[in-house]
Design a protein around this motif. Sequence first.
Motif, PDB file in Angstrom:
ATOM      1  N   LEU A 176       0.828  -1.206   0.000  1.00 59.45           N
ATOM      2  CA  LEU A 176       0.000   0.000   0.000  1.00 59.45           C
ATOM      3  C   LEU A 176       0.862   1.256   0.000  1.00 59.45           C
ATOM      4  O   LEU A 176       0.653   2.190  -0.787  1.00 59.45           O
ATOM      5  CB  LEU A 176      -0.916  -0.002   1.223  1.00 59.45           C
ATOM      6  N   THR A 177       1.845   1.298   0.886  1.00 59.48           N
ATOM      7  CA  THR A 177       2.641   2.502   1.081  1.00 59.48           C
ATOM      8  C   THR A 177       3.432   2.860  -0.173  1.00 59.48           C
ATOM      9  O   THR A 177       3.503   4.038  -0.561  1.00 59.48           O
ATOM     10  CB  THR A 177       3.601   2.325   2.268  1.00 59.48           C
ATOM     11  N   ARG A 178       4.036   1.883  -0.824  1.00 62.54           N
ATOM     12  CA  ARG A 178       4.913   2.162  -1.974  1.00 62.54           C
ATOM     13  C   ARG A 178       4.148   2.659  -3.200  1.00 62.54           C
ATOM     14  O   ARG A 178       4.757   3.087  -4.181  1.00 62.54           O
ATOM     15  CB  ARG A 178       5.743   0.921  -2.322  1.00 62.54           C
ATOM     16  N   ARG A 179       2.821   2.608  -3.149  1.00 59.75           N
ATOM     17  CA  ARG A 179       2.001   3.115  -4.257  1.00 59.75           C
ATOM     18  C   ARG A 179       1.406   4.489  -3.976  1.00 59.75           C
ATOM     19  O   ARG A 179       0.779   5.078  -4.850  1.00 59.75           O
ATOM     20  CB  ARG A 179       0.885   2.109  -4.552  1.00 59.75           C
ATOM     21  N   MET A 180       1.573   4.986  -2.772  1.00 54.88           N
ATOM     22  CA  MET A 180       0.966   6.268  -2.430  1.00 54.88           C
ATOM     23  C   MET A 180       1.803   7.427  -2.971  1.00 54.88           C
ATOM     24  O   MET A 180       3.036   7.391  -2.912  1.00 54.88           O
ATOM     25  CB  MET A 180       0.792   6.373  -0.915  1.00 54.88           C
ATOM     26  N   PRO A 181       1.180   8.468  -3.496  1.00 52.92           N
ATOM     27  CA  PRO A 181       1.921   9.587  -4.087  1.00 52.92           C
ATOM     28  C   PRO A 181       2.931  10.227  -3.144  1.00 52.92           C
ATOM     29  O   PRO A 181       3.964  10.744  -3.597  1.00 52.92           O
ATOM     30  CB  PRO A 181       0.822  10.577  -4.475  1.00 52.92           C
ATOM     31  N   ALA A 182       2.670  10.209  -1.839  1.00 47.44           N
ATOM     32  CA  ALA A 182       3.581  10.845  -0.884  1.00 47.44           C
ATOM     33  C   ALA A 182       4.805   9.994  -0.566  1.00 47.44           C
ATOM     34  O   ALA A 182       5.730  10.468   0.102  1.00 47.44           O
ATOM     35  CB  ALA A 182       2.835  11.154   0.418  1.00 47.44           C
ATOM     36  N   PHE A 183       4.871   8.760  -1.029  1.00 47.63           N
ATOM     37  CA  PHE A 183       5.958   7.826  -0.702  1.00 47.63           C
ATOM     38  C   PHE A 183       7.290   8.306  -1.276  1.00 47.63           C
ATOM     39  O   PHE A 183       7.398   8.627  -2.459  1.00 47.63           O
ATOM     40  CB  PHE A 183       5.607   6.447  -1.266  1.00 47.63           C
ATOM     41  N   ARG A 184       8.331   8.328  -0.421  1.00 45.93           N
ATOM     42  CA  ARG A 184       9.683   8.699  -0.860  1.00 45.93           C
ATOM     43  C   ARG A 184      10.731   7.692  -0.354  1.00 45.93           C
ATOM     44  O   ARG A 184      11.888   8.028  -0.187  1.00 45.93           O
ATOM     45  CB  ARG A 184      10.043  10.106  -0.372  1.00 45.93           C
ATOM     46  N   GLY A 185      10.300   6.474  -0.110  1.00 43.11           N
ATOM     47  CA  GLY A 185      11.227   5.434   0.313  1.00 43.11           C
ATOM     48  C   GLY A 185      11.011   5.004   1.749  1.00 43.11           C
ATOM     49  O   GLY A 185      10.326   5.666   2.530  1.00 43.11           O
ATOM     50  N   ALA A 186      11.608   3.884   2.090  1.00 38.19           N
ATOM     51  CA  ALA A 186      11.523   3.368   3.459  1.00 38.19           C
ATOM     52  C   ALA A 186      12.581   4.029   4.332  1.00 38.19           C
ATOM     53  O   ALA A 186      13.672   4.364   3.859  1.00 38.19           O
ATOM     54  CB  ALA A 186      11.722   1.857   3.465  1.00 38.19           C
ATOM     55  N   PHE A 187      12.256   4.241   5.598  1.00 42.16           N
ATOM     56  CA  PHE A 187      13.268   4.683   6.553  1.00 42.16           C
ATOM     57  C   PHE A 187      13.992   3.420   7.006  1.00 42.16           C
ATOM     58  O   PHE A 187      13.594   2.740   7.952  1.00 42.16           O
ATOM     59  CB  PHE A 187      12.614   5.420   7.725  1.00 42.16           C
ATOM     60  N   ALA A 188      15.057   3.085   6.281  1.00 43.81           N
ATOM     61  CA  ALA A 188      15.680   1.764   6.338  1.00 43.81           C
ATOM     62  C   ALA A 188      16.095   1.296   7.735  1.00 43.81           C
ATOM     63  O   ALA A 188      15.963   0.106   8.043  1.00 43.81           O
ATOM     64  CB  ALA A 188      16.877   1.721   5.385  1.00 43.81           C
ATOM     65  N   PRO A 189      16.622   2.173   8.625  1.00 39.56           N
ATOM     66  CA  PRO A 189      17.064   1.664   9.934  1.00 39.56           C
ATOM     67  C   PRO A 189      15.973   0.971  10.742  1.00 39.56           C
ATOM     68  O   PRO A 189      16.273   0.140  11.600  1.00 39.56           O
ATOM     69  CB  PRO A 189      17.568   2.924  10.647  1.00 39.56           C
ATOM     70  N   ALA A 190      14.706   1.292  10.477  1.00 45.34           N
ATOM     71  CA  ALA A 190      13.613   0.713  11.252  1.00 45.34           C
ATOM     72  C   ALA A 190      12.925  -0.445  10.528  1.00 45.34           C
ATOM     73  O   ALA A 190      11.934  -0.970  11.025  1.00 45.34           O
ATOM     74  CB  ALA A 190      12.584   1.790  11.586  1.00 45.34           C
ATOM     75  N   HIS A 191      13.459  -0.837   9.376  1.00 47.24           N
ATOM     76  CA  HIS A 191      12.847  -1.898   8.574  1.00 47.24           C
ATOM     77  C   HIS A 191      13.678  -3.175   8.652  1.00 47.24           C
ATOM     78  O   HIS A 191      14.815  -3.168   9.147  1.00 47.24           O
ATOM     79  CB  HIS A 191      12.728  -1.444   7.114  1.00 47.24           C
ATOM     80  N   PRO A 192      13.138  -4.278   8.135  1.00 43.55           N
ATOM     81  CA  PRO A 192      13.931  -5.508   8.046  1.00 43.55           C
ATOM     82  C   PRO A 192      15.205  -5.273   7.236  1.00 43.55           C
ATOM     83  O   PRO A 192      15.212  -4.483   6.282  1.00 43.55           O
ATOM     84  CB  PRO A 192      12.997  -6.482   7.328  1.00 43.55           C
ATOM     85  N   GLN A 193      16.259  -5.955   7.622  1.00 44.41           N
ATOM     86  CA  GLN A 193      17.541  -5.796   6.937  1.00 44.41           C
ATOM     87  C   GLN A 193      17.668  -6.865   5.849  1.00 44.41           C
ATOM     88  O   GLN A 193      18.242  -7.926   6.039  1.00 44.41           O
ATOM     89  CB  GLN A 193      18.678  -5.880   7.950  1.00 44.41           C
ATOM     90  N   PHE A 194      17.088  -6.560   4.693  1.00 42.82           N
ATOM     91  CA  PHE A 194      17.120  -7.488   3.570  1.00 42.82           C
ATOM     92  C   PHE A 194      18.501  -7.473   2.903  1.00 42.82           C
ATOM     93  O   PHE A 194      19.218  -6.465   2.940  1.00 42.82           O
ATOM     94  CB  PHE A 194      16.064  -7.096   2.538  1.00 42.82           C
TER      95      PHE A 194
END
Length: 608
Positions: A479-497
């Motif tokens: 959902l988030t990656r399709r929203m117009p306001a999306f500018r990327g993940a705040f990586a430090p708080a996400h899974p470390q892929f």
Amino acid sequence: MSTLAPPHQIHTEYDLVFAGGGTAACIIASRLAVAFPDLSILVLERGPTTESKMEHIQPGRFLTHLAPESKTMQFYTSTPSEHVAGRSVVVPAGRCIGGGSSVNFMVYNRPSASDFDAWEKEFGNAGWSANDMIPMLQKAETYEIDPNKSTHGSDGPLKVSFGRDEMLDIGRQYLEIGPKLDKNRPRSDEGNGLNEESINVFFQCPKWSSTDGCRSDVAHHYIYNKNLENLSVFDGCLVDRIVIKDGVATGLEYIFDTRVYESAPQDIRSVKALKLVVVSAGAMGSPPILERSGLGKKEILEKAGISVVNDLSGVGANYQDHAFYISPYIADPDSITFDLLFRGDPETWRIAREKWEKDRSGLLSTNIVDSCIKMRPLPHELDELGPEFMDYWNEVLANKPDRPLFWHTISPGLPADQSALPPLKFMSSASILGYPASRGHIHVVSKDPYAVPDFHAGYLSNPADVSALRWAYKKGRELTRRMPAFRGAFAPAHPQFAADSPAALTETRPVPVDAPNIVYSAEDDKAIDANIRQMVQTTWHSLGTCAMKPLPQGGVVDSKLNVHGVQNLKVADLSIPPSNVNSNTYSTAVAIGEKAAMIIAEELGCTL
């Protein structure tokens, strides 16, 4: 005896005495004071008063109550657990007159009918079915959005609305993108109908606030706005224990709390209850009061040096919360979010105050949740949750189609301490489990009412909860990656892929709605699971610690809220639900308060 003057002059006897002055207590005491003007009623609340204070009236000040120095919250730190990556989890609970209603995020989110039905059918509590409890919800509210809408109320003390302003852009984007991405989950004008039609639909989320931009708390709408001469509500009063003689509750002992009145005398004082004692200190506060009174599991009481009055193994057990998993994303810098307000930016606060004072609009008139969905896996999606999830599914959800797996939103901001974060605008994908399988406990360790309790949150101790949140992360990310306001993940708080994984956090602009979904490997799933254990936290929805169940099942109270084995003693608050509800718990606390008032009134000879 101390020579210091006490902060309150409290009589030595009342007809009804309440230990705790939170959501349920305010409702019960107010209803009974009106119905029985000749009865004297006393409410003793540990925390401070909230009367006419802007932090309890302006909705947008909700996060200020979570500041470490807050006197309106009691912070409970759990024992470290391997299930949450060795962390301790801090769980705040309302600690003021009005309790959680005075400090919560004001999200209007109601249970499903099967939640209440389970209390009656599965635990033998006659009178607590959905048919009994929906009228309690209606009685308490004025649903300003549509007073004639089914299951909602039209003339209750508490106002429900969409707030003063329209939704922020991020909320609107969520409602636009969600149904386009997932055509099996349309938009609806009702997500709180307590039925199957409220599940798997995107909807604008109402708020426990009025169209004039003020919080709908119980303190101001049941207590402070009435001149009830027979009702006395005192703040800063810490209940030590219930006085029980020959199996009958006869009163309370209390001291003046030093967090509210630093110089107050610390001698133990007592008050008699001529008719009834009601413990209403919440899921975190009621068990310690009962245990200090000798009501609890024998081994726990003896270890704490407390004489056993009645061996009740269920006191402090069955702790439940709605596990909360939040994944922050970077938002377009031009987006309107709460982040500057959360960071205490002086200019943002000045503008917000001026708008609210002018016409009750702006950020201080609302909260951080504009739109949401109660998501339940469809049959073809069950395989995505993994085999370890199926036993839980079959036991808790499969045969109850009005129950979601989790509740989801994307909020305009990151509701957290941002002092160590870069000055970004955030949009947060937040998932809240409706029925966590994990359980914890809270118990006293000594007679000292100030002593820190033994608190085990139990989060993620059942693997089904991890499976559910893993799926929630994936759904929220799409959902988030399709929203117009999306500018990327705040990586430090996400899974470390891994850097070469298709799930790697490389996107910095929104993708088309019809873009393919991310495919996750087994290693990616492990990274998500590790992140869940590192990031999961409380939703402040503690309940279940004095469960309304039969004594052989570990129950503490019966269906009339009487404590098993003790006369003239009831418990009425969020500690009594025997099983969870798929919603923010304010609505449930309100329903319990209205129901308890009705029960007590009938026993006193009047029908409310």
